[in-house]
Design an enzyme around this catalytic site. Structure first.
Site, PDB file in Angstrom:
ATOM      1  N   SER A 171      -6.294 -10.520  -3.330  1.00 55.96           N
ATOM      2  CA  SER A 171      -7.435 -10.992  -2.986  1.00 55.96           C
ATOM      3  C   SER A 171      -7.557 -12.608  -3.227  1.00 55.96           C
ATOM      4  CB  SER A 171      -8.532 -10.141  -3.553  1.00 55.96           C
ATOM      5  OG  SER A 171      -9.750 -10.410  -2.564  1.00 55.96           O
ATOM      6  N   ASP A 365      -6.635  -4.350   6.725  1.00 56.03           N
ATOM      7  CA  ASP A 365      -7.404  -5.533   5.832  1.00 56.03           C
ATOM      8  C   ASP A 365      -8.045  -6.174   6.892  1.00 56.03           C
ATOM      9  OD1 ASP A 365      -8.603  -6.950   4.371  1.00 56.03           O
ATOM     10  OD2 ASP A 365      -6.600  -7.443   3.132  1.00 56.03           O
ATOM     11  N   HIS A 398      -8.803  -3.535   2.574  1.00 53.15           N
ATOM     12  CA  HIS A 398      -8.573  -4.609   1.615  1.00 53.15           C
ATOM     13  C   HIS A 398      -8.311  -4.040   0.361  1.00 53.15           C
ATOM     14  CE1 HIS A 398      -8.510  -8.534  -0.098  1.00 53.15           C
ATOM     15  NE2 HIS A 398      -9.287  -8.228  -0.973  1.00 53.15           N
TER      16      HIS A 398
END
Length: 540
Positions: A171, A365, A398
């Site tokens: 991320s 994601d 995610h």
């Protein structure tokens, strides 16, 4: 387990990576480094007395070449693995950090630091401004991902590390990985960027903007001056709820909650605190707690009817107990500013990158979709960078980089264990020409503390090698000319060959160093048994 793309074979993982099951690193402690002097920011502003909170797992080898830097995500911290004294729950990436895990602390020294602008020990808006003696609040200058990386570099230099074996993160942590390889290409051998982007998109910026507005519209935010007062918990909780939706997928929410209703007759509505910054066992137990109270009755009012509502409410409420609202503003703004494209071209932005790359996306994601990881790989390979793309097949969205232990561990182990000569060779080396004297060569060896001197022609091509043992024999036999003692049938390797090949040549011929040459027979480095042992001496 399923992994797409790349050359790896998931089915062969047991053969490749057998051994003891990973264990926890145990009790760990946080440390804090104060950067001396002033610290310059990308905006042109400066900070004084900047502190960086960090944790270290495992030990550095003799030349500090086994260090892996872990970069955390938006609301993470330096506590990536192990347990703090008295804690029942381990660090946020416990699934891959520890003895016999992907980031094996028996082999590597793993470091994780809290980012600049954070609120977990590193300098941020909740810190005390040394000039005023008060909390910075919004007088804290706006920061960027590049500023975060620059602070990490100061820490790494303080620890005496000249080159990182790897930098890894997911991320926003992946953004830091990308920035590291762009800003300091000579300091990173391997880079692992997971579920990230090289340029924040309008949709991603929009989610950040809504979260910030939720905070700044809370009257208790008070222009950022709420320290010692009631915090803007309502705005911060709402920001977290909005953000957390983007970490999940439609399938994961359907699987976890469906349309199950919450029993609102209970005095307390069960829920969870969100996944980012938590380990997988904690996440599973929290989700299970939601399912313990189910109702089939509709309340016909505006209390939370559905379990997903309870999940988000409690996630937001608990987040306010561990995170600073101003830090959330600054960090999300840094994410918005992140863009590695140069003159509109990501290929140009990556033009100086030299690290070997593993880029991992997650199939479900939708915050950082797979196409963005593929764009990174395309730009890297266009620059001749050795970049490998993999996709984790998961319904977790995610957050899968915090949950998918099996797939993630396999990919990390495979990438880290694939060591080439170029990963270990020394590019700073000394050479001599064959018309040099024995005396000159001897003095050079003593001065530079080397035992091997490649002999090269005028155009840099390898002609032979001279060792300290050759010099000793020459002195004993009263030989003056270097040309008389050169070993011309010299063994060598190419930089793209596996390090095991170089090691086997050394063992077979009882030698301790090998020149590394290019396709035109020019020497580009030297690899020694000492350098191999320094990095891999603990591996067996």
């Amino acid at each position: 387990m399923a992994v797409s793309s790349g050359n790896s074979s998931v089915n062969s993982s047991k053969k490749l990576f057998s051994g003891k099951k990973g264990q926890s690193i145990g009790i760990v402690r946080s440390m804090n480094y104060k950067i001396p002097g002033t610290f310059g920011l990308e905006s042109g502003k400066t900070l004084s007395g900047v502190r960086v909170e960090y944790e270290m797992y495992g030990k550095m080898n003799a030349d500090k070449s086994n260090v892996i830097l872990i970069c955390h995500a938006l609301t993470g911290d330096a506590h990536a693995a192990g347990f703090h004294e008295g804690d029942k729950k381990p660090g946020w990436w416990e699934i891959v950090i520890g003895p016999n895990k992907a980031f094996d602390t028996e082999k590597y020294c793993v470091i994780c630091s809290n980012i600049l602008g954070g609120c977990k020990g590193s300098t941020g808006p909740s810190s005390i401004d040394p000039e005023t003696g008060k909390h910075y609040g919004i007088s804290f200058p706006v920061i960027t991902v590049k500023d975060m990386v620059n602070a990490q570099k100061k820490l790494i230099e303080h620890l005496g590390v000249k080159q990182l074996f790897a930098v890894a993160g997911g991320s926003m942590g992946g953004m830091q990985v990308l920035q590291w390889t762009v800003s300091y290409p000579e300091m990173v051998r391997k880079a692992i960027a997971i579920a990230t982007t090289a340029s924040t998109t309008p949709q991603q910026i929009a989610f950040g903007a809504i979260g910030r507005k939720a905070i700044t519209d809370d009257p208790k935010w008070n222009g950022g001056d709420y320290y010692g007062k009631e915090i803007p918990s309502q705005g911060l909780a709402l920001a977290r709820m909005i953000g957390h939706i983007t970490y999940l997928s439609d399938a994961s929410m359907q699987n976890k909650f469906g349309r199950l209703q919450q029993d609102t007759d209970k005095s307390g509505i069960k829920g969870t605190t969100g996944t980012e910054g938590k380990n997988s066992s904690e996440i599973s137990s929290e989700i299970s707690s939601i399912s313990s109270e189910i109702s089939s009755e509709l309340s016909y009012d505006f209390t939370p009817n559905f379990q997903v509502e309870s999940y988000l409410n409690y996630k937001g409420d608990n987040f306010t107990k561990r995170f600073d609202a101003n830090s959330y503003l600054y960090i999300t703004k840094a994410v918005d500013y992140f863009d590695l494209a140069k003159n509109g071209s990501l290929i140009e932005g990556f033009s100086g990158v030299t690290a070997k790359y593993l880029v991992i996306s997650i199939s479900s994601d939708w915050l950082y979709p797979p196409y963005q990881s593929q764009e990174i790989v395309s730009a890297l390979t266009a620059n001749g960078v050795d970049a490998r793309y993999e996709e984790i097949r998961s319904q977790h969205g995610h957050d899968a980089f915090l949950l998918e232990e099996g797939q993630l561990s396999y990919l990390l182990r495979s990438f880290l264990s694939h060591i080439l000569v170029s990963d270990v060779m020394n590019r700073n080396f000394y050479t001599v020409s064959r018309d040099e004297t024995i005396e000159h060569s001897s003095k050079l060896m003593v001065k530079e503390c080397v035992s091997h001197l490649p002999v090269i022609s005028e155009d840099g091509k390898l002609e032979g090698i001279v060792t300290s043992w050759d010099i000793t024999k020459a002195v004993a036999c009263k030989i003056n000319e270097l040309d008389e003692i050169i070993t011309r049938d010299v063994k060598y390797v190419y930089e793209d060959e596996k390090i095991e090949h170089a090691s086997s040549i050394m063992e077979k011929h009882s030698i301790s160093a090998l020149p590394v040459i290019d396709s035109e027979h020019r020497i580009i480095g030297i690899v020694t048994s000492e350098s191999i042992s320094a990095l891999f001496g603990k591996y067996d």
